[in-house]
Design an enzyme around this catalytic site. Structure first.
Site, PDB file in Angstrom:
ATOM      1  N   LYS A 191     -17.683  23.425  69.678  1.00 43.64           N
ATOM      2  CA  LYS A 191     -17.885  22.798  68.364  1.00 43.64           C
ATOM      3  C   LYS A 191     -18.695  23.651  67.391  1.00 43.64           C
ATOM      4  O   LYS A 191     -19.258  23.148  66.421  1.00 43.64           O
ATOM      5  CB  LYS A 191     -18.506  21.391  68.464  1.00 43.64           C
ATOM      6  CG  LYS A 191     -17.917  20.464  69.492  1.00 43.64           C
ATOM      7  CD  LYS A 191     -16.448  20.610  69.724  1.00 43.64           C
ATOM      8  CE  LYS A 191     -15.589  20.136  68.601  1.00 43.64           C
ATOM      9  NZ  LYS A 191     -14.166  20.504  68.840  1.00 43.64           N
ATOM     10  N   SER A 192     -18.721  24.950  67.634  1.00 40.36           N
ATOM     11  CA  SER A 192     -19.479  25.853  66.764  1.00 40.36           C
ATOM     12  C   SER A 192     -18.611  26.563  65.738  1.00 40.36           C
ATOM     13  O   SER A 192     -19.097  27.396  64.974  1.00 40.36           O
ATOM     14  CB  SER A 192     -20.195  26.911  67.620  1.00 40.36           C
ATOM     15  OG  SER A 192     -21.081  26.279  68.510  1.00 40.36           O
ATOM     16  N   GLY A 193     -17.306  26.265  65.750  1.00 46.12           N
ATOM     17  CA  GLY A 193     -16.397  26.918  64.802  1.00 46.12           C
ATOM     18  C   GLY A 193     -15.478  27.918  65.479  1.00 46.12           C
ATOM     19  O   GLY A 193     -14.958  28.841  64.842  1.00 46.12           O
TER      20      GLY A 193
ATOM     21  N   TRP B 233     -11.916  28.271  63.987  1.00 46.00           N
ATOM     22  CA  TRP B 233     -11.946  28.950  62.680  1.00 46.00           C
ATOM     23  C   TRP B 233     -12.008  30.475  62.859  1.00 46.00           C
ATOM     24  O   TRP B 233     -11.179  31.217  62.317  1.00 46.00           O
ATOM     25  CB  TRP B 233     -13.161  28.421  61.915  1.00 46.00           C
ATOM     26  CG  TRP B 233     -13.270  28.776  60.478  1.00 46.00           C
ATOM     27  CD1 TRP B 233     -12.291  29.302  59.671  1.00 46.00           C
ATOM     28  CD2 TRP B 233     -14.441  28.624  59.652  1.00 46.00           C
ATOM     29  NE1 TRP B 233     -12.778  29.475  58.402  1.00 46.00           N
ATOM     30  CE2 TRP B 233     -14.086  29.068  58.366  1.00 46.00           C
ATOM     31  CE3 TRP B 233     -15.728  28.154  59.883  1.00 46.00           C
ATOM     32  CZ2 TRP B 233     -15.015  29.054  57.316  1.00 46.00           C
ATOM     33  CZ3 TRP B 233     -16.632  28.132  58.843  1.00 46.00           C
ATOM     34  CH2 TRP B 233     -16.284  28.578  57.575  1.00 46.00           C
TER      35      TRP B 233
ATOM     36  N   THR C 244     -13.522  31.733  74.610  1.00 45.99           N
ATOM     37  CA  THR C 244     -14.134  31.020  75.719  1.00 45.99           C
ATOM     38  C   THR C 244     -15.464  30.387  75.303  1.00 45.99           C
ATOM     39  O   THR C 244     -16.121  30.874  74.384  1.00 45.99           O
ATOM     40  CB  THR C 244     -14.383  31.975  76.913  1.00 45.99           C
ATOM     41  OG1 THR C 244     -15.062  31.243  77.939  1.00 45.99           O
ATOM     42  CG2 THR C 244     -15.252  33.155  76.525  1.00 45.99           C
ATOM     43  N   HIS C 245     -15.823  29.305  76.015  1.00 49.59           N
ATOM     44  CA  HIS C 245     -17.151  28.702  75.834  1.00 49.59           C
ATOM     45  C   HIS C 245     -18.071  29.042  77.010  1.00 49.59           C
ATOM     46  O   HIS C 245     -19.127  28.439  77.162  1.00 49.59           O
ATOM     47  CB  HIS C 245     -17.034  27.181  75.729  1.00 49.59           C
ATOM     48  CG  HIS C 245     -16.175  26.701  74.598  1.00 49.59           C
ATOM     49  ND1 HIS C 245     -16.319  27.170  73.317  1.00 49.59           N
ATOM     50  CD2 HIS C 245     -15.173  25.783  74.553  1.00 49.59           C
ATOM     51  CE1 HIS C 245     -15.433  26.562  72.531  1.00 49.59           C
ATOM     52  NE2 HIS C 245     -14.731  25.735  73.252  1.00 49.59           N
TER      53      HIS C 245
ATOM     54  N   SER D 141     -20.350  16.832  66.117  1.00 48.33           N
ATOM     55  CA  SER D 141     -18.966  17.266  66.246  1.00 48.33           C
ATOM     56  C   SER D 141     -18.467  17.009  67.669  1.00 48.33           C
ATOM     57  O   SER D 141     -17.349  16.519  67.879  1.00 48.33           O
ATOM     58  CB  SER D 141     -18.879  18.760  65.904  1.00 48.33           C
ATOM     59  OG  SER D 141     -17.558  19.201  65.928  1.00 48.33           O
TER      60      SER D 141
ATOM     61  N   TYR E 286     -21.969  29.748  61.905  1.00 48.62           N
ATOM     62  CA  TYR E 286     -21.150  28.790  61.144  1.00 48.62           C
ATOM     63  C   TYR E 286     -21.703  28.573  59.742  1.00 48.62           C
ATOM     64  O   TYR E 286     -20.951  28.567  58.758  1.00 48.62           O
ATOM     65  CB  TYR E 286     -21.103  27.463  61.908  1.00 48.62           C
ATOM     66  CG  TYR E 286     -20.195  26.429  61.304  1.00 48.62           C
ATOM     67  CD1 TYR E 286     -18.849  26.359  61.664  1.00 48.62           C
ATOM     68  CD2 TYR E 286     -20.675  25.502  60.375  1.00 48.62           C
ATOM     69  CE1 TYR E 286     -18.013  25.396  61.115  1.00 48.62           C
ATOM     70  CE2 TYR E 286     -19.838  24.548  59.820  1.00 48.62           C
ATOM     71  CZ  TYR E 286     -18.519  24.496  60.181  1.00 48.62           C
ATOM     72  OH  TYR E 286     -17.682  23.543  59.627  1.00 48.62           O
TER      73      TYR E 286
ATOM     74  N   MET F 207      -6.293  24.864  57.262  1.00 47.50           N
ATOM     75  CA  MET F 207      -6.111  24.828  58.723  1.00 47.50           C
ATOM     76  C   MET F 207      -5.782  23.416  59.197  1.00 47.50           C
ATOM     77  O   MET F 207      -4.973  23.226  60.101  1.00 47.50           O
ATOM     78  CB  MET F 207      -7.358  25.361  59.432  1.00 47.50           C
ATOM     79  CG  MET F 207      -7.399  26.884  59.435  1.00 47.50           C
ATOM     80  SD  MET F 207      -8.711  27.578  60.450  1.00 47.50           S
ATOM     81  CE  MET F 207      -8.126  27.303  62.100  1.00 47.50           C
TER      82      MET F 207
ATOM     83  N   LYS G 271     -14.555  17.316  59.670  1.00 48.67           N
ATOM     84  CA  LYS G 271     -15.214  17.373  58.351  1.00 48.67           C
ATOM     85  C   LYS G 271     -15.416  18.804  57.887  1.00 48.67           C
ATOM     86  O   LYS G 271     -15.332  19.099  56.710  1.00 48.67           O
ATOM     87  CB  LYS G 271     -16.569  16.671  58.427  1.00 48.67           C
ATOM     88  CG  LYS G 271     -16.503  15.180  58.232  1.00 48.67           C
ATOM     89  CD  LYS G 271     -17.815  14.654  57.695  1.00 48.67           C
ATOM     90  CE  LYS G 271     -17.664  13.270  57.112  1.00 48.67           C
ATOM     91  NZ  LYS G 271     -18.963  12.706  56.689  1.00 48.67           N
TER      92      LYS G 271
HETATM   93  P1  A3P Z   1     -16.819  19.088  62.557  1.00 48.24           P
HETATM   94  O1  A3P Z   1     -16.520  18.197  63.724  1.00 48.24           O
HETATM   95  O2  A3P Z   1     -18.272  19.052  62.177  1.00 48.24           O
HETATM   96  O3  A3P Z   1     -15.933  18.833  61.406  1.00 48.24           O
HETATM   97  P2  A3P Z   1     -14.688  24.367  67.509  1.00 48.24           P
HETATM   98  O4  A3P Z   1     -13.586  25.108  66.859  1.00 48.24           O
HETATM   99  O5  A3P Z   1     -15.700  25.271  68.140  1.00 48.24           O
HETATM  100  O6  A3P Z   1     -14.171  23.314  68.430  1.00 48.24           O
HETATM  101  O7  A3P Z   1     -15.503  23.628  66.350  1.00 48.24           O
HETATM  102  C1  A3P Z   1     -14.937  22.560  65.640  1.00 48.24           C
HETATM  103  C2  A3P Z   1     -15.739  22.361  64.372  1.00 48.24           C
HETATM  104  O8  A3P Z   1     -15.423  23.421  63.454  1.00 48.24           O
HETATM  105  C3  A3P Z   1     -15.367  21.057  63.677  1.00 48.24           C
HETATM  106  O9  A3P Z   1     -16.566  20.605  63.020  1.00 48.24           O
HETATM  107  C4  A3P Z   1     -14.320  21.533  62.676  1.00 48.24           C
HETATM  108  O10 A3P Z   1     -14.100  20.673  61.584  1.00 48.24           O
HETATM  109  C5  A3P Z   1     -14.922  22.854  62.249  1.00 48.24           C
HETATM  110  N1  A3P Z   1     -13.911  23.730  61.643  1.00 48.24           N
HETATM  111  C6  A3P Z   1     -12.695  24.047  62.135  1.00 48.24           C
HETATM  112  N2  A3P Z   1     -12.025  24.831  61.268  1.00 48.24           N
HETATM  113  C7  A3P Z   1     -12.823  24.997  60.205  1.00 48.24           C
HETATM  114  C8  A3P Z   1     -12.684  25.690  58.957  1.00 48.24           C
HETATM  115  N3  A3P Z   1     -11.571  26.334  58.677  1.00 48.24           N
HETATM  116  N4  A3P Z   1     -13.721  25.650  58.093  1.00 48.24           N
HETATM  117  C9  A3P Z   1     -14.859  24.989  58.404  1.00 48.24           C
HETATM  118  N5  A3P Z   1     -15.054  24.303  59.549  1.00 48.24           N
HETATM  119  C10 A3P Z   1     -14.046  24.309  60.445  1.00 48.24           C
END
Ligand code: A3P
Length: 280
Positions: free
Chosen positions: A51-53, A56, A100-101, A131, A189, A228, A242
């Site tokens: 959940k750190s991005g 993305w 990977t996590h 998240s 992030y 995305m 979000k």
């Molecule tokens: P939120 O739940 O706060 O919206 P991961 O990819 O490590 O699983 O992390 C998911 C988090 O990254 C989610 O956060 C998601 O919305 C956010 N995320 C995914 N794509 C993104 C983007 N293009 N820009 C900003 N945040 C993004």
């Protein structure tokens, strides 16, 4: 081995336990065979606490490397090392963009020898926890969890759920960075949200990919949150929630926040890392 881990209200998450660590309900074969996975020196590994991005950064890196944009609904799960077997990514063309996590010491043994480039991603732990809670709730088939936020925060930040403690994860990577000669670029992030173009240029330069500023800009725009969410239709509702900094304010109570501040102070007393919890 499948296990059920209770939150503070007795509601349980279904996870697996492997070598003393907890993971989501992944097929155990990927975890069992991971230490002997063959690495290539031109592999690129996106490493992040869940959940750190990760999605993305993985998507932008994939497009940077490809040198062209696409609208494929391809998921980072197709290159997630602890989730899928090596067979599924061993023949991908170089450079492979894997993710990977896992902790550094859990990565394939050949990482130390082949020295793939690592993009290590961090995010403030309050937004990570929010998240993660929402992610777990959206996957009832997987986690079988129906608990409440008020009972989730403490065990989550104390590391009782999958992948363990956020604190242990980031502290471990800080130690690794001091000692390893595997090249690691740290990304964050909140920095990405502040200026994604600046941060993706860092990725380009670190990877040595010959891409113009114009192309980097196109990649950033193509991978905006809204874009995305639209392209990745299969995971749209699960992952792309979000995409903001500071949503934790809508979730943490004053008491939870005070508890968190104390926990942070205690756990991070020997680690100078700081995080931004709002974007000014
Ligand atoms: P939120 O739940 O706060 O919206 P991961 O990819 O490590 O699983 O992390 C998911 C988090 O990254 C989610 O956060 C998601 O919305 C956010 N995320 C995914 N794509 C993104 C983007 N293009 N820009 C900003 N945040 C993004």
């Amino acid at each position: 081995m499948e296990i059920r881990v209770p939150d503070d209200g007795g509601d349980e998450l279904t996870l697996i336990s492997f070598n003393g660590r907890k993971y989501p309900m992944f097929p155990a074969t990927a975890l069992e065979t991971l230490p002997s996975v063959e690495m290539r020196s031109d592999d690129i590994l996106v490493c992040a606490f869940p959940k750190s991005g990760t999605h993305w950064i993985w998507e932008m890196t994939r497009l940077l490397v490809a040198g062209k944009l696409d609208r494929d609904d391809i998921s980072k799960g197709t290159a997630m090392m602890e989730f899928i077997n090596e067979d599924e990514y061993k023949d991908l063309p170089s450079p492979r963009v894997l993710n990977t996590h896992l902790l550094f010491r859990e990565l394939p043994k050949q990482v130390k020898e082949k020295k793939p480039r690592i993009l290590y991603v961090t995010r403030n732990p309050k937004d990570v926890t929010v998240s993660f809670y929402n992610f777990v709730k959206k996957l009832p088939m997987f986690y079988k969890y129906s608990g409440e936020w008020k009972n989730f925060v403490r065990p989550s930040l104390e590391g009782r759920f999958d992948y363990g403690s956020w604190f242990d994860y980031v502290k471990d990577w800080e130690e690794v960075k001091k000692t390893t000669d595997v090249p690691i670029l740290t990304l964050n992030y909140e920095d990405m949200k502040e200026d994604v173009f600046r941060e993706v240029k860092k990725i380009r330069d670190f990877l040595g990919t010959d891409r113009s500023d114009e192309f980097v800009k196109e990649v950033c725009d193509h991978c905006s949150f809204g874009s995305m969410k639209d392209i990745k239709a299969n995971f749209s509702e699960i992952v792309y929630r979000k995409g903001e900094i500071g949503d934790w304010k809508n979730w943490f109570t004053v008491a939870q926040n005070e508890w968190f501040d104390k926990l942070y102070e205690e756990k991070m007393k020997d680690c100078p890392l700081t995080f931004r919890y709002t974007l000014k």
